[in-house]
Design a protein around this motif. Structure first.
Motif, PDB file in Angstrom:
ATOM      1  N   LEU A 173      10.803   1.355  12.306  1.00 16.92           N
ATOM      2  CA  LEU A 173       9.578   0.740  11.620  1.00 16.92           C
ATOM      3  C   LEU A 173       9.771   0.992  10.074  1.00 16.92           C
ATOM      4  O   LEU A 173      10.411   1.698   9.668  1.00 16.92           O
ATOM      5  CB  LEU A 173       8.633   1.729  12.082  1.00 16.92           C
ATOM      6  N   ASN A 202       7.889   0.736   6.795  1.00 15.24           N
ATOM      7  CA  ASN A 202       6.501   0.865   6.014  1.00 15.24           C
ATOM      8  C   ASN A 202       6.451   0.581   4.720  1.00 15.24           C
ATOM      9  O   ASN A 202       7.154   1.172   4.001  1.00 15.24           O
ATOM     10  CB  ASN A 202       6.106   2.175   6.726  1.00 15.24           C
ATOM     11  N   SER A 237       3.157  -2.335   8.230  1.00 17.49           N
ATOM     12  CA  SER A 237       4.227  -1.694   8.954  1.00 17.49           C
ATOM     13  C   SER A 237       5.071  -2.792   9.861  1.00 17.49           C
ATOM     14  O   SER A 237       4.344  -3.645  10.444  1.00 17.49           O
ATOM     15  CB  SER A 237       3.818  -0.800   9.908  1.00 17.49           C
ATOM     16  N   ASN A 253      -1.436  -0.589   3.863  1.00 20.25           N
ATOM     17  CA  ASN A 253      -0.191  -0.172   4.451  1.00 20.25           C
ATOM     18  C   ASN A 253       0.233  -1.510   5.445  1.00 20.25           C
ATOM     19  O   ASN A 253      -0.520  -1.667   5.922  1.00 20.25           O
ATOM     20  CB  ASN A 253      -0.171   1.244   5.354  1.00 20.25           C
TER      21      ASN A 253
END
Length: 469
Positions: free
Chosen positions: A324, A326, A366, A364
């Motif tokens: 992932l 971010n 992701s 955010n």
């Protein structure tokens, strides 16, 4: 059903050695002897593609001795297979294999001298696997008293763009393939096409991405208007889960094009993710069959599939080795240009995005990417976006997905999935559902992927046949 034309693809396991090639040839020969025209598409012998990638990397790093040792081992393996299939030491097949290995050696030596392995050079080298296996299949067919002619992907008419390593066929491909292969078949000869590869307008070798032999077969199927494309595997067809992880995984009899594309994209090693795209417009079915049980129907993939009552989900699959990425910070907040620059940076590096999520506060973003691409993704994002933003990697992740057209408009599917994960103490890191409602995917800790797969498979009773009304 009565067939007049079939395209048959044989994967690496079915091309593993002389015995496997002979058996594969007999499967094609059985249809040919019944008066059906067949185009055979072959993968490299099992393990050869990885061997070619290894020797190319060895040459780039300066270890030419190791590269030459790998080439020598490959030469011995292909010569041995040719001999077992009945080729004389002075035969055309043996001569051709010898010449191709010499050409391969020269290409690898060029990489060694330059200490540079470009995508174009890598494609040239890795395509030798299929180029070497095609003459062996032709030989096996001829040993059955059939006439056969082997061709590279380019010789068969597959014309691609210059996106080396992941090339796509151009609009002119289909007419070229039809012209070239129809002529061969009209002479009573069975074409044997080296899969996975094509060529550019200038004749430069390209490859279609890992698993690209499936793509070759379906391109040819569309071009020729085949009745069906048969992909011969070493399993019964598409399974409801990985049988190595879930013991009661069962064969799925029927899938739609959309469902099998979702399964392939989300890690089920059944097909190249784009393999069915050439067939959709022409409504040509694709059938996945087991070479060890050729009379079993396998899995049929076509335009529409009736949903099994009480079973909205057909399969659960997973992609391992995911990271992932971010992107977070106040600079993301409500700024469309920042989000656009994130995707532009990823697209510039041609990195596959497995999942995307943005927080409701918009602070955010992701991205789930293959771990092999994580370093490039981090570098591209840090160079490609501006502002006070933090870009971090979370490695050791897996993406788990459930797939089935019966999920459309069906309440409670997500709840059942998340309940199964929670009861197995599996933490969900990220969630995504496409508007098509063909899949729901979640990012989870990679160490929990087997537990999660088994739990979700059981929750939807995928190991049990649905009782008839």
């Amino acid at each position: 059903m009565t067939y007049s034309l079939l395209v048959m693809k044989f994967g690496g396991t079915n091309m593993g050695d002389a015995g496997a090639i002979r058996h594969s040839a007999s499967l094609a020969g059985r249809s040919i002897k019944e008066g059906i025209k067949v185009v055979v598409v072959v993968s490299a012998m099992a393990g050869v593609t990885n061997q070619l990638l290894t020797l190319a990397d060895a040459a780039q790093s300066g270890d030419i001795a190791r590269a030459n040792d790998e080439i020598a081992a490959m030469r011995t393996r292909h010569f041995s297979a040719a001999q077992e299939l009945g080729a004389a030491p002075d035969s055309e097949t043996v001569r051709e294999i010898r010449e191709m290995h010499e050409t391969l050696r020269q290409a690898v030596y060029g990489v060694y001298l330059l200490r540079e392995l470009t995508p174009r050079s890598r494609d040239l080298i890795v395509a030798f696997g299929e180029r070497l296996s095609a003459p062996l299949m032709s030989l096996a067919l001829e040993q059955q008293g059939l006439r056969a002619k082997h061709l590279t992907g380019g010789e068969a008419g597959i014309l691609t763009d210059t996106h080396f390593g992941n090339a796509r066929p151009t609009a002119h491909t289909y007419e070229r393939v039809k012209d070239r292969l129809t002529g061969v078949m009209s002479a009573g000869v069975t074409p044997v096409v080296a899969g996975f590869m094509g060529e550019t307008e200038r004749g430069v070798v390209t490859t279609l991405g890992r698993g690209g032999t499936d793509f070759t077969a379906t391109i040819i199927g569309k071009a020729l208007g085949a009745d069906e494309v048969w992909a011969w595997k070493d399993v019964d067809g598409v399974m409801s889960a990985d049988p190595r992880v879930v013991k009661d995984a069962r064969n799925i009899e029927v899938l739609s094009y959309g469902e099998v594309m979702e399964l392939a994209y989300f890690g089920a090693k059944v097909l190249h993710p784009l393999a069915v795209t050439p067939l959709q417009d022409s409504q040509i079915p694709l059938r996945l069959k087991n070479s060890t049980d050729p009379d079993f129907a396998g899995t049929l993939v076509h335009a529409d599939t009736a949903n099994e009552p009480g079973r909205p989900v057909k399969a659960v699959t997973a992609i391992r080795s995911v990271s992932l990425i971010n992107v977070q910070g106040a600079g993301v907040l409500g700024v469309p240009e920042v989000v656009a620059s994130v995707f532009t940076a990823i697209a510039r590096e041609n990195i596959t995005l497995l999942m995307v999520s943005q927080s409701s506060s918009m602070s955010n973003v992701s991205l789930a990417v293959p771990s092999t691409d994580a370093e490039r993704a981090l570098r591209a994002l840090r160079e490609g976006i501006t502002g006070e933003l933090k870009v971090e990697e979370q490695p050791g992740v897996a993406v788990l997905a459930i797939v089935g057209s019966g999920m459309r408009g069906q309440r409670g599917v997500s709840a059942k999935m998340f309940t199964a994960l929670a009861q197995s103490d599996v933490n969900v890191l990220m969630i995504s559902q496409g508007s098509s409602e063909l899949n729901i995917s979640v990012a989870i800790d990679g160490a929990a992927v087997d537990t999660a797969t088994a739990a979700v498979h059981q929750a939807f009773n995928l190991g049990q046949a649905v009782a008839a009304d």
